[in-house]
Design a protein around this motif. Structure first.
Motif, PDB file in Angstrom:
ATOM      1  N   ARG A  26      18.397  46.595  55.242  1.00 17.66           N
ATOM      2  CA  ARG A  26      19.484  45.618  55.438  1.00 17.66           C
ATOM      3  C   ARG A  26      19.137  44.283  54.812  1.00 17.66           C
ATOM      4  O   ARG A  26      19.952  43.659  54.121  1.00 17.66           O
ATOM      5  CB  ARG A  26      19.769  45.451  56.936  1.00 17.66           C
ATOM      6  CG  ARG A  26      20.744  44.326  57.242  1.00 17.66           C
ATOM      7  CD  ARG A  26      21.023  44.213  58.722  1.00 17.66           C
ATOM      8  NE  ARG A  26      19.839  43.882  59.505  1.00 17.66           N
ATOM      9  CZ  ARG A  26      19.344  42.642  59.596  1.00 17.66           C
ATOM     10  NH1 ARG A  26      19.893  41.634  58.937  1.00 17.66           N
ATOM     11  NH2 ARG A  26      18.283  42.426  60.358  1.00 17.66           N
ATOM     12  N   GLU A  27      17.923  43.822  55.075  1.00 16.55           N
ATOM     13  CA  GLU A  27      17.505  42.532  54.545  1.00 16.55           C
ATOM     14  C   GLU A  27      17.425  42.574  53.021  1.00 16.55           C
ATOM     15  O   GLU A  27      17.777  41.602  52.333  1.00 16.55           O
ATOM     16  CB  GLU A  27      16.150  42.153  55.136  1.00 16.55           C
ATOM     17  CG  GLU A  27      16.212  41.866  56.635  1.00 16.55           C
ATOM     18  CD  GLU A  27      14.834  41.634  57.239  1.00 16.55           C
ATOM     19  OE1 GLU A  27      13.835  41.871  56.537  1.00 16.55           O
ATOM     20  OE2 GLU A  27      14.769  41.218  58.424  1.00 16.55           O
ATOM     21  N   LEU A  31      22.272  41.666  53.782  1.00 18.78           N
ATOM     22  CA  LEU A  31      23.283  41.810  54.828  1.00 18.78           C
ATOM     23  C   LEU A  31      22.763  41.269  56.149  1.00 18.78           C
ATOM     24  O   LEU A  31      21.578  41.393  56.453  1.00 18.78           O
ATOM     25  CB  LEU A  31      23.660  43.285  55.001  1.00 18.78           C
ATOM     26  CG  LEU A  31      24.274  43.987  53.784  1.00 18.78           C
ATOM     27  CD1 LEU A  31      24.465  45.469  54.084  1.00 18.78           C
ATOM     28  CD2 LEU A  31      25.599  43.349  53.397  1.00 18.78           C
ATOM     29  N   SER A  32      23.657  40.696  56.885  1.00 16.38           N
ATOM     30  CA  SER A  32      23.320  40.266  58.239  1.00 16.38           C
ATOM     31  C   SER A  32      23.649  41.399  59.202  1.00 16.38           C
ATOM     32  O   SER A  32      24.319  42.383  58.854  1.00 16.38           O
ATOM     33  CB  SER A  32      24.114  39.020  58.628  1.00 16.38           C
ATOM     34  OG  SER A  32      25.500  39.313  58.711  1.00 16.38           O
ATOM     35  N   ALA A  34      25.657  41.160  61.619  1.00 12.94           N
ATOM     36  CA  ALA A  34      27.110  41.131  61.807  1.00 12.94           C
ATOM     37  C   ALA A  34      27.813  41.899  60.692  1.00 12.94           C
ATOM     38  O   ALA A  34      28.843  42.560  60.933  1.00 12.94           O
ATOM     39  CB  ALA A  34      27.598  39.686  61.845  1.00 12.94           C
ATOM     40  N   ASP A  35      27.272  41.819  59.456  1.00 11.48           N
ATOM     41  CA  ASP A  35      27.881  42.567  58.347  1.00 11.48           C
ATOM     42  C   ASP A  35      27.801  44.070  58.598  1.00 11.48           C
ATOM     43  O   ASP A  35      28.771  44.810  58.380  1.00 11.48           O
ATOM     44  CB  ASP A  35      27.171  42.223  57.034  1.00 11.48           C
ATOM     45  CG  ASP A  35      27.359  40.771  56.629  1.00 11.48           C
ATOM     46  OD1 ASP A  35      28.415  40.213  56.977  1.00 11.48           O
ATOM     47  OD2 ASP A  35      26.456  40.212  55.974  1.00 11.48           O
ATOM     48  N   VAL A  36      26.656  44.529  59.070  1.00  7.06           N
ATOM     49  CA  VAL A  36      26.499  45.951  59.351  1.00  7.06           C
ATOM     50  C   VAL A  36      27.415  46.363  60.514  1.00  7.06           C
ATOM     51  O   VAL A  36      27.990  47.453  60.511  1.00  7.06           O
ATOM     52  CB  VAL A  36      25.030  46.279  59.676  1.00  7.06           C
ATOM     53  CG1 VAL A  36      24.868  47.756  60.022  1.00  7.06           C
ATOM     54  CG2 VAL A  36      24.137  45.919  58.495  1.00  7.06           C
ATOM     55  N   THR A  38      30.271  45.113  61.184  1.00 11.34           N
ATOM     56  CA  THR A  38      31.629  45.217  60.647  1.00 11.34           C
ATOM     57  C   THR A  38      31.818  46.534  59.897  1.00 11.34           C
ATOM     58  O   THR A  38      32.857  47.188  60.018  1.00 11.34           O
ATOM     59  CB  THR A  38      31.916  44.035  59.705  1.00 11.34           C
ATOM     60  OG1 THR A  38      31.763  42.816  60.431  1.00 11.34           O
ATOM     61  CG2 THR A  38      33.325  44.116  59.153  1.00 11.34           C
ATOM     62  N   ARG A  39      30.807  46.937  59.133  1.00  8.91           N
ATOM     63  CA  ARG A  39      30.918  48.165  58.353  1.00  8.91           C
ATOM     64  C   ARG A  39      30.888  49.421  59.233  1.00  8.91           C
ATOM     65  O   ARG A  39      31.577  50.396  58.959  1.00  8.91           O
ATOM     66  CB  ARG A  39      29.767  48.248  57.344  1.00  8.91           C
ATOM     67  CG  ARG A  39      29.838  47.202  56.240  1.00  8.91           C
ATOM     68  CD  ARG A  39      28.723  47.453  55.218  1.00  8.91           C
ATOM     69  NE  ARG A  39      28.759  46.456  54.140  1.00  8.91           N
ATOM     70  CZ  ARG A  39      27.996  46.536  53.052  1.00  8.91           C
ATOM     71  NH1 ARG A  39      27.146  47.545  52.907  1.00  8.91           N
ATOM     72  NH2 ARG A  39      28.079  45.610  52.111  1.00  8.91           N
ATOM     73  N   GLN A  44      26.653  44.657  67.661  1.00  8.72           N
ATOM     74  CA  GLN A  44      25.390  44.097  67.188  1.00  8.72           C
ATOM     75  C   GLN A  44      24.269  44.376  68.186  1.00  8.72           C
ATOM     76  O   GLN A  44      23.109  44.553  67.802  1.00  8.72           O
ATOM     77  CB  GLN A  44      25.538  42.586  66.958  1.00  8.72           C
ATOM     78  CG  GLN A  44      26.489  42.225  65.840  1.00  8.72           C
ATOM     79  CD  GLN A  44      26.483  40.735  65.553  1.00  8.72           C
ATOM     80  OE1 GLN A  44      25.427  40.120  65.424  1.00  8.72           O
ATOM     81  NE2 GLN A  44      27.679  40.148  65.462  1.00  8.72           N
ATOM     82  N   TYR A  71      24.305  53.501  60.447  1.00 10.40           N
ATOM     83  CA  TYR A  71      23.549  52.348  59.949  1.00 10.40           C
ATOM     84  C   TYR A  71      22.979  52.680  58.568  1.00 10.40           C
ATOM     85  O   TYR A  71      23.041  51.874  57.632  1.00 10.40           O
ATOM     86  CB  TYR A  71      22.431  52.015  60.936  1.00 10.40           C
ATOM     87  CG  TYR A  71      21.786  50.665  60.750  1.00 10.40           C
ATOM     88  CD1 TYR A  71      21.624  50.095  59.492  1.00 10.40           C
ATOM     89  CD2 TYR A  71      21.293  49.949  61.842  1.00 10.40           C
ATOM     90  CE1 TYR A  71      21.012  48.862  59.327  1.00 10.40           C
ATOM     91  CE2 TYR A  71      20.690  48.715  61.690  1.00 10.40           C
ATOM     92  CZ  TYR A  71      20.550  48.187  60.425  1.00 10.40           C
ATOM     93  OH  TYR A  71      19.949  46.958  60.253  1.00 10.40           O
ATOM     94  N   ALA A  74      25.430  52.427  55.818  1.00 10.64           N
ATOM     95  CA  ALA A  74      25.815  51.050  55.533  1.00 10.64           C
ATOM     96  C   ALA A  74      24.810  50.339  54.632  1.00 10.64           C
ATOM     97  O   ALA A  74      25.171  49.395  53.916  1.00 10.64           O
ATOM     98  CB  ALA A  74      25.998  50.275  56.837  1.00 10.64           C
TER      99      ALA A  74
END
Length: 288
Positions: A26-27, A31-32, A34-36, A38-39, A44, A71, A74
């Motif tokens: 993710r990092e 992506l934050s 919160a972005d994940v 949303t996807r 969270q 996850y 994403a």
């Protein structure tokens, strides 16, 4: 073997949990959390638990694997591989002892209403229901009962009137004309007037308002069971068999206990109540 040779190997071994792998991916993708969220449409809080490999915070075993695979998609990791890794970690943590199913998103106890609030809502609902019931009782006139009584009275009035009652002599020594025992008693509004019917205990069982010119024929059962009350006697005309009995009380005075029996009403035509009959109670109304 030197410390420098061992350090890289220890650094690689440090990333052994699936959650660390997902977090680093993710990092790396910028992506934050919160972005994940949303996807994946996963909260969270649950995503954070996956990154920490703290599976006890998640709803159930089936959801742990599903969340981890979502996850992985994403952040462009192979979801099948991630799912298999999570299942191995679940077995290692003896996670299988937990229930296989729980609600997807357990309700936060902080969002549940307190017992005091629940009882308050119940009491408010009961008060509103009681207020509505009182309003209905006070605002709705006894329409159906009175209409049915009027219809019965109309049918009975068409029958031959053979029973005649002799009225007692008044103080002047004269006797009013004889009147049929079932002569119709009719109330007519000269102006708008409120009338009520009291039972033997003085409790007003039924009431209504007469508009100017409106007539109301008192049902025979009312004549026998109730007495009349009104607060504006001069606005009410009372007739028995078509004969006006005159005023039933002083103007602008609350009059109650007026007998509705034809003999008692016609005794008023000479200006006096029938001998032995109690005079109706009156109470002066406040002016202004």
């Amino acid at each position: 073997m030197t410390d420098e040779d061992v350090a890289p190997e220890q650094g690689e071994l440090a990333i052994t949990r699936t959650g660390d792998r997902l977090r680093l991916a993710r990092e790396a993708a910028g992506l934050s959390l919160a972005d994940v969220a949303t996807r994946t449409r996963i909260t969270q809080r649950h995503l954070s638990a996956i990154e920490k490999s703290d599976f006890s915070e998640l709803p159930g075993r089936t959801y742990v694997t599903g969340f981890a695979r979502a996850y992985a998609r994403a952040v462009d990791l192979p979801e099948a591989e991630v799912g298999a890794a999570v299942r191995r970690e679940l077995e290692e943590d003896a996670y299988g002892a937990r229930p296989l199913y729980e609600a997807y998103e357990p309700t936060d106890p902080a969002r549940l209403p307190t017992a005091r609030m629940t009882w308050t809502l119940v009491i408010v609902a009961l008060l509103l229901a009681s207020a509505y019931g009182v309003w209905r009782f006070l605002s709705v006139e006894p329409g159906e009962a009175l209409v049915a009584a009027q219809n019965r009275a109309a049918e009975e009035s068409e029958a031959p009137q053979s029973d005649v009652v002799a009225l007692p002599a008044n103080k002047a020594g004269t006797t009013p004309s004889a009147v049929a025992a079932n002569a119709p008693v009719v109330l007519t509004g000269i102006s708008e007037v409120w009338i009520g019917f009291d039972d033997a205990a003085g409790k007003t069982e039924n009431w209504r308002t007469l508009d100017p010119g409106e007539t109301y024929q008192v049902p025979p059962e009312y004549i026998q069971q109730f007495t009349l009350r009104t607060s504006i006697p001069q606005a009410l005309k009372v007739t028995v068999g078509g004969r006006d009995v005159g005023a039933i009380g002083p103007a602008d005075t609350l009059v109650k206990g007026v007998s509705l029996k034809p003999a008692d009403l016609l005794a008023r035509t000479e200006g006096n109540s029938a001998p032995g009959a109690a005079a109706p109670a009156t109470r002066a109304l406040p002016k202004g």
